[in-house]
Motif scaffolding. Structure first.
Motif, PDB file in Angstrom:
ATOM      1  N   LYS B  11      -8.370   2.817   5.678  1.00  0.00           N
ATOM      2  CA  LYS B  11      -6.975   3.900   5.138  1.00  0.00           C
ATOM      3  C   LYS B  11      -6.859   3.476   4.589  1.00  0.00           C
ATOM      4  O   LYS B  11      -6.861   2.935   3.672  1.00  0.00           O
ATOM      5  N   GLY B  12      -7.162   4.946   3.423  1.00  0.00           N
ATOM      6  CA  GLY B  12      -6.312   4.696   2.158  1.00  0.00           C
ATOM      7  C   GLY B  12      -5.401   4.649   1.690  1.00  0.00           C
ATOM      8  O   GLY B  12      -4.800   5.468   2.604  1.00  0.00           O
ATOM      9  N   GLY B  13      -4.492   4.441   0.609  1.00  0.00           N
ATOM     10  CA  GLY B  13      -3.524   4.299   0.032  1.00  0.00           C
ATOM     11  C   GLY B  13      -2.061   3.193   0.838  1.00  0.00           C
ATOM     12  O   GLY B  13      -1.131   3.345   0.541  1.00  0.00           O
ATOM     13  N   VAL B  14      -2.758   2.431   1.926  1.00  0.00           N
ATOM     14  CA  VAL B  14      -2.138   1.863   2.116  1.00  0.00           C
ATOM     15  C   VAL B  14      -1.821   0.648   0.672  1.00  0.00           C
ATOM     16  O   VAL B  14      -0.559  -0.330   1.434  1.00  0.00           O
ATOM     17  N   GLY B  15      -2.819  -0.077   0.412  1.00  0.00           N
ATOM     18  CA  GLY B  15      -1.897  -0.757  -0.666  1.00  0.00           C
ATOM     19  C   GLY B  15      -3.261  -2.110  -1.345  1.00  0.00           C
ATOM     20  O   GLY B  15      -2.642  -2.916  -1.354  1.00  0.00           O
ATOM     21  N   LYS B  16      -4.134  -1.718  -1.237  1.00  0.00           N
ATOM     22  CA  LYS B  16      -6.067  -2.156  -1.297  1.00  0.00           C
ATOM     23  C   LYS B  16      -5.263  -2.948  -3.188  1.00  0.00           C
ATOM     24  O   LYS B  16      -5.484  -3.712  -3.114  1.00  0.00           O
ATOM     25  N   THR B  17      -5.652  -1.617  -3.530  1.00  0.00           N
ATOM     26  CA  THR B  17      -5.700  -2.249  -5.246  1.00  0.00           C
ATOM     27  C   THR B  17      -4.147  -2.524  -5.845  1.00  0.00           C
ATOM     28  O   THR B  17      -4.348  -4.103  -6.349  1.00  0.00           O
ATOM     29  N   THR B  18      -2.976  -2.512  -5.448  1.00  0.00           N
ATOM     30  CA  THR B  18      -1.659  -3.215  -5.183  1.00  0.00           C
ATOM     31  C   THR B  18      -1.914  -4.430  -5.417  1.00  0.00           C
ATOM     32  O   THR B  18      -1.480  -5.568  -5.891  1.00  0.00           O
ATOM     33  N   THR B  19      -2.778  -4.607  -3.737  1.00  0.00           N
ATOM     34  CA  THR B  19      -3.026  -5.943  -3.850  1.00  0.00           C
ATOM     35  C   THR B  19      -3.850  -7.456  -4.437  1.00  0.00           C
ATOM     36  O   THR B  19      -3.457  -7.945  -4.493  1.00  0.00           O
ATOM     37  N   ILE B 171       0.775  -7.032   5.951  1.00  0.00           N
ATOM     38  CA  ILE B 171       1.401  -5.881   6.256  1.00  0.00           C
ATOM     39  C   ILE B 171       2.195  -5.514   4.966  1.00  0.00           C
ATOM     40  O   ILE B 171       3.414  -6.000   4.435  1.00  0.00           O
ATOM     41  N   ASN B 172       1.869  -4.231   4.730  1.00  0.00           N
ATOM     42  CA  ASN B 172       2.960  -3.730   3.375  1.00  0.00           C
ATOM     43  C   ASN B 172       3.378  -2.822   3.432  1.00  0.00           C
ATOM     44  O   ASN B 172       3.459  -1.911   5.004  1.00  0.00           O
ATOM     45  N   ARG B 173       4.532  -2.314   2.510  1.00  0.00           N
ATOM     46  CA  ARG B 173       5.905  -1.607   2.663  1.00  0.00           C
ATOM     47  C   ARG B 173       6.622  -1.036   3.938  1.00  0.00           C
ATOM     48  O   ARG B 173       6.571  -0.318   5.024  1.00  0.00           O
ATOM     49  N   VAL B 174       6.745  -2.515   4.364  1.00  0.00           N
ATOM     50  CA  VAL B 174       7.365  -2.529   5.599  1.00  0.00           C
ATOM     51  C   VAL B 174       8.975  -1.878   5.143  1.00  0.00           C
ATOM     52  O   VAL B 174       9.279  -2.923   3.746  1.00  0.00           O
ATOM     53  N   VAL B 202       4.720  -7.296   2.358  1.00  0.00           N
ATOM     54  CA  VAL B 202       5.673  -7.419   1.188  1.00  0.00           C
ATOM     55  C   VAL B 202       5.759  -5.619   2.193  1.00  0.00           C
ATOM     56  O   VAL B 202       6.018  -4.759   2.306  1.00  0.00           O
ATOM     57  N   ALA B 203       7.295  -6.330   1.534  1.00  0.00           N
ATOM     58  CA  ALA B 203       8.382  -4.905   1.589  1.00  0.00           C
ATOM     59  C   ALA B 203       7.917  -3.461   0.988  1.00  0.00           C
ATOM     60  O   ALA B 203       7.223  -3.430   0.389  1.00  0.00           O
ATOM     61  N   ASP B 204       8.795  -2.485   1.510  1.00  0.00           N
ATOM     62  CA  ASP B 204       8.421  -1.048   0.822  1.00  0.00           C
ATOM     63  C   ASP B 204       9.504  -1.471  -0.542  1.00  0.00           C
ATOM     64  O   ASP B 204      10.680  -1.595  -0.556  1.00  0.00           O
ATOM     65  N   ILE B 208       7.546  -1.856  -7.024  1.00  0.00           N
ATOM     66  CA  ILE B 208       5.481  -1.845  -7.361  1.00  0.00           C
ATOM     67  C   ILE B 208       5.105  -0.303  -8.115  1.00  0.00           C
ATOM     68  O   ILE B 208       4.403  -1.390  -8.701  1.00  0.00           O
ATOM     69  N   VAL B 209       5.842   0.606  -7.486  1.00  0.00           N
ATOM     70  CA  VAL B 209       5.624   1.751  -8.233  1.00  0.00           C
ATOM     71  C   VAL B 209       5.778   1.676  -9.817  1.00  0.00           C
ATOM     72  O   VAL B 209       4.829   2.724 -10.396  1.00  0.00           O
ATOM     73  N   ILE B 210       6.809   1.689 -10.522  1.00  0.00           N
ATOM     74  CA  ILE B 210       6.721   1.478 -11.765  1.00  0.00           C
ATOM     75  C   ILE B 210       6.607  -0.072 -12.613  1.00  0.00           C
ATOM     76  O   ILE B 210       5.850   1.087 -13.369  1.00  0.00           O
ATOM     77  N   SER B 211       6.135  -0.773 -11.904  1.00  0.00           N
ATOM     78  CA  SER B 211       5.722  -1.819 -12.303  1.00  0.00           C
ATOM     79  C   SER B 211       3.578  -1.044 -12.513  1.00  0.00           C
ATOM     80  O   SER B 211       3.280  -1.448 -13.514  1.00  0.00           O
ATOM     81  N   THR B 212       3.350  -0.551 -11.519  1.00  0.00           N
ATOM     82  CA  THR B 212       1.672  -0.124 -11.372  1.00  0.00           C
ATOM     83  C   THR B 212       1.768   1.194 -12.449  1.00  0.00           C
ATOM     84  O   THR B 212       0.260   0.718 -13.187  1.00  0.00           O
ATOM     85  N   ASN B 213       3.149   1.601 -12.889  1.00  0.00           N
ATOM     86  CA  ASN B 213       2.600   2.542 -13.595  1.00  0.00           C
ATOM     87  C   ASN B 213       1.793   2.252 -15.052  1.00  0.00           C
ATOM     88  O   ASN B 213       2.222   2.196 -15.860  1.00  0.00           O
TER      89      ASN B 213
HETATM   90  N1  LIG Z   1       4.897  -1.865  -1.361  1.00  0.00           N
HETATM   91  C1  LIG Z   1       4.768  -0.839  -1.689  1.00  0.00           C
HETATM   92  N2  LIG Z   1       6.047   0.085  -2.275  1.00  0.00           N
HETATM   93  C2  LIG Z   1       6.466   0.890  -2.604  1.00  0.00           C
HETATM   94  N3  LIG Z   1       4.466   1.152  -2.969  1.00  0.00           N
HETATM   95  C3  LIG Z   1       4.091   0.484  -2.855  1.00  0.00           C
HETATM   96  C4  LIG Z   1       3.884  -0.114  -1.986  1.00  0.00           C
HETATM   97  N4  LIG Z   1       2.399  -0.582  -2.368  1.00  0.00           N
HETATM   98  C5  LIG Z   1       1.300   0.241  -2.760  1.00  0.00           C
HETATM   99  N5  LIG Z   1       2.804   1.283  -3.729  1.00  0.00           N
HETATM  100  C6  LIG Z   1       1.851   1.858  -3.759  1.00  0.00           C
HETATM  101  O1  LIG Z   1       0.951   3.911  -2.631  1.00  0.00           O
HETATM  102  C7  LIG Z   1      -0.331   3.878  -3.338  1.00  0.00           C
HETATM  103  C8  LIG Z   1      -0.924   3.630  -2.836  1.00  0.00           C
HETATM  104  O2  LIG Z   1      -1.533   2.436  -3.244  1.00  0.00           O
HETATM  105  P1  LIG Z   1      -3.363   1.932  -3.817  1.00  0.00           P
HETATM  106  O3  LIG Z   1      -2.695   0.335  -3.713  1.00  0.00           O
HETATM  107  O4  LIG Z   1      -3.767   2.527  -4.997  1.00  0.00           O
HETATM  108  O5  LIG Z   1      -3.846   2.311  -2.770  1.00  0.00           O
HETATM  109  P2  LIG Z   1      -4.964   1.844  -1.387  1.00  0.00           P
HETATM  110  O6  LIG Z   1      -5.737   1.421  -3.278  1.00  0.00           O
HETATM  111  O7  LIG Z   1      -5.251   1.051  -0.521  1.00  0.00           O
HETATM  112  O8  LIG Z   1      -6.128   3.352  -1.671  1.00  0.00           O
HETATM  113  C9  LIG Z   1       0.610   3.910  -5.189  1.00  0.00           C
HETATM  114  O9  LIG Z   1       1.213   4.375  -5.617  1.00  0.00           O
HETATM  115  C10 LIG Z   1       1.178   2.348  -4.915  1.00  0.00           C
HETATM  116  O10 LIG Z   1       2.186   2.103  -5.895  1.00  0.00           O
END
Ligand SMILES: Nc1ncnc2c1ncn2[C@@H]1O[C@H](COP(=O)(O)OP(=O)(O)O)[C@@H](O)[C@H]1O
Ligand SMILES: [Mg+2]
Lengths: 123, 263
Positions: B11-19, B171-174, B202-204, B208-213
């Protein structure tokens, strides 16, 4: 004469297959005979058999026993919580609220009185 | 010889890139020579998350098509000198590279690095096959949602078929408050279904969104709990025994019996 054990030569061959689980989403079994799965059958997985289906694990996916119309075919699982369960041409899914009671004991599904009935297996 | 680890999910958007960004950062902070490989061709964003977008000259497809040498496509991290990134191409698609090319690149990289982390695109098609081709080990990221867990299960089956039989799960965004209220699947429920090892929780966390930006992976932030969660995963990857915080929600006796055959 020894009559209290089965001679392996007297048993029918190839009517039951043993499958090591877990079966994951996307996995599919279709077998002419009985199927025994050691492990879970997850949601998104499918098991179809012309005979019985026995799952030594949790059933969360789709199963169809008696797939060619055998109304005496059964489905047995340690935890019976299928997405959908079919026996012969009967199609059922767990009733609402079923998750509250599911998984407390092994269960068997079979056609009784023209309906699919799920009962706890008395062990 | 280093280890090639693919970070995938279905699935997309679950946190692969973030991880990928955070594990890479955490491993590099431990002194491990680490390179990140973005295989999400056409939808690259690992470079943005790492804050390295403006330094890109060559990319993964340029390497595959011999327009540059491997180390020309490598971008050094802003601060960590043990960390670098090979970006994806933005103007091509998943068919711009083959499994054989990916395998060769991975094989070359692991001679010089301790860890090669591959950020996999969503889906189970060519992009997934490429990302998995050269991997020695797989991490599967999921969130506690039924659809994400379902896709993780599918992907674990495909990884097993591809010769990566023991994927580990993050398990991300718990949301622990929701788990406690019974409104979200618990860790044990998910591991019950997936029947693989857990390597991170990893908790929700909106930080993470702020640091990602900002292009600054949260793993660098010593004050952040989410940052620590990623650093813990990195230590577990490196073979350390790092206990999980107790998150509660044990299993009933019966479910344990059901799980016996899956372990
Ligand atoms: N633990 C988390 N808590 C809050 N937001 C998160 C968390 N992990 C990921 N995100 C946000 O979710 C969105 C999708 O994450 P991303 O790593 O791009 O997913 P993927 O690579 O699987 O598509 C991003 O906006 C990211 O900042
Ligand atoms: Mg991504």
């Amino acid at each position: 004469m020894m009559t209290d054990f089965w001679d392996k030569n007297d048993l029918p061959k190839g009517n039951t297959v043993l499958i090591e689980g877990p079966l994951r989403s996307g996995h599919k079994i279709d077998y002419d005979g009985n199927v025994v799965v050691m492990g879970d059958v997850n949601a998104g997985a499918e098991v179809r058999a012309t005979g019985h289906i026995i799952i030594f694990g949790a059933l969360r996916g789709m199963v169809h026993s008696g797939a060619q119309g055998d109304i005496h075919a059964k489905v047995l699982a340690l935890m019976l919580f299928p997405t959908q369960l079919r026996i012969a041409d009967h199609i059922t899914c767990p009733p609402q609220g079923y998750e509250e009671i599911a998984g407390k004991a092994p269960e068997v599904a079979q056609i009784t009185g023209g309906k699919v009935v799920i009962e706890q297996l008395i062990v | 010889m280093g280890e090639v680890i693919v970070i995938t999910s279905g699935k997309g958007g679950v946190g692969k890139t973030t991880t990928t960004a955070n594990l890479g950062t955490a491993l590099a902070m431990m002194g491990k020579r680490t390179v990140l490989l973005d295989t999400d061709i056409g939808l690259r964003n690992l470079d943005v998350v790492m804050g390295l977008e403006n330094r890109i000259v060559f990319n993964l497809v340029d390497v595959a098509e011999n327009r540059c040498r491997l180390n020309q496509a490598m971008i050094k991290d802003k601060k960590l000198d043990t960390l670098s990134l090979i970006p994806a191409a933005q103007t091509r698609d998943k068919t711009a590279i083959t499994e054989a090319q990916m395998e060769k690149i991975a094989r070359t990289l692991k001679k010089d690095f301790d860890y090669v982390l591959i950020d996999c695109p969503a889906g189970i098609e060519q992009g997934f096959k490429n990302a998995v081709a050269g991997a020695d080990r797989a991490l599967v990221v999921t969130t506690p949602e039924i659809s994400a867990v379902r896709d993780a299960d599918r992907v674990i089956g495909l990884l097993e078929a591809a010769g990566l039989p023991h994927p580990e799960v993050i398990i991300n965004r718990v949301r622990f408050d929701m788990v406690r209220r019974g409104e979200m699947m618990g860790i044990d429920d998910i591991i019950d279904i997936l029947a693989v090892e857990l390597i991170g929780i990893v908790a929700d966390d909106e930080d993470i969104v702020i640091s990602t930006n900002k292009g600054e992976p949260i793993a660098k932030n010593q004050l952040s709990a989410a940052g620590k969660s990623f650093r813990d995963v990195a230590r577990r990857l490196a073979g350390e025994n790092v206990p999980f915080q107790d998150v509660g929600g044990g299993r009933s006796l019966w479910r344990k019996v059901c799980a016996v055959f899956n372990r």
